[in-house]
Design an enzyme around this catalytic site. Structure first.
Site, mmCIF file in Angstrom:
data_model
loop_
_atom_site.group_PDB
_atom_site.id
_atom_site.type_symbol
_atom_site.label_atom_id
_atom_site.label_comp_id
_atom_site.label_asym_id
_atom_site.label_seq_id
_atom_site.Cartn_x
_atom_site.Cartn_y
_atom_site.Cartn_z
ATOM 1 N N PRO A 230 -4.122 -6.821 -1.875
ATOM 2 C CA PRO A 230 -5.592 -7.366 -1.378
ATOM 3 C C PRO A 230 -5.521 -8.545 -0.630
ATOM 4 O O PRO A 230 -5.865 -9.822 -0.841
ATOM 5 C CB PRO A 230 -6.186 -7.814 -2.830
ATOM 6 C CG PRO A 230 -4.954 -8.117 -3.759
ATOM 7 C CD PRO A 230 -3.727 -7.225 -3.268
ATOM 8 N N CYS A 231 -5.004 -8.327 0.802
ATOM 9 C CA CYS A 231 -5.177 -9.612 1.832
ATOM 10 C C CYS A 231 -6.548 -9.940 1.880
ATOM 11 O O CYS A 231 -6.676 -11.156 2.416
ATOM 12 C CB CYS A 231 -4.234 -9.042 2.832
ATOM 13 S SG CYS A 231 -5.024 -7.530 3.643
#
Length: 186
Positions: A131-132
């Site tokens: 989850p950047c």
């Protein structure tokens, strides 16, 4: 020699290209994503029923339905040692929360490396699952996102519960769109 395959699945954010290397998920790319590798590098296109894609698709579907907050999939993250250390930290950011680039750098034991962390974050090959989108600027601003700042805002709104997903649609030009609508206050 590694065997690469890919498939394309629908999502509320438009089509997602899933890539596997030797049967392990190694890429998740959005249409128009910055740093998206050339299509030819994805290998043969196969049906979404080919391994490992069914498990990935099931978990993505559950995530988009609000039923899954953490993915449990084998991943093959290909990058430098530093990039992989950043990506390993990304999966530690809890669903619905955000960290600044500075905090991420500090968690790595490199408090002065926030710029390098940002560059590695932007090269994340497995968006959403790694989850950047949960990394923001020090002031809370929506800094860049490989999938586009609009998608980042929608993902964060969805995860925080302040927005609900409106399914994506594809226009005649082939572009996709989706929006986070405000959650009901009733």
């Amino acid at each position: 020699m590694s065997v690469k395959q890919h498939t394309v699945v629908d999502s509320p954010y438009g089509p997602l290209t899933l890539v596997s290397t030797d049967g392990v998920l190694s890429g998740l790319y959005m249409v128009g994503q910055r740093h998206r590798p050339a299509e030819e590098s994805f290998g043969e296109r196969v049906a979404p029923t080919e391994e490992p894609f069914p498990a990935v698709t099931r978990q993505l579907t559950a995530y988009f339905a609000g039923e899954l907050t953490a993915f449990d999939l084998p991943l093959r993250l290909e990058g430098t040692d530093f990039q992989r250390s950043v990506w390993d930290q990304l999966v530690r950011i809890p669903y619905g929360e955000t960290w600044s680039y500075g905090r991420l750098a500090a968690e790595l034991g490199k408090p002065n490396a926030s710029r390098a962390v940002g560059l590695a974050n932007g090269r994340n090959p497995i968006g959403i699952i790694v989850p950047c989108h949960r990394v923001i600027g020090a002031s809370g601003g929506m800094t860049g996102y490989g999938g586009g700042v609009e998608r980042k805002v929608r993902l964060l709104a969805f995860e925080s519960g302040s927005g609900v997903l409106v399914p994506a649609y594809t226009t005649s030009s082939g572009t996709s769109s989706a929006k986070a609508a405000p959650a009901s206050t009733a």
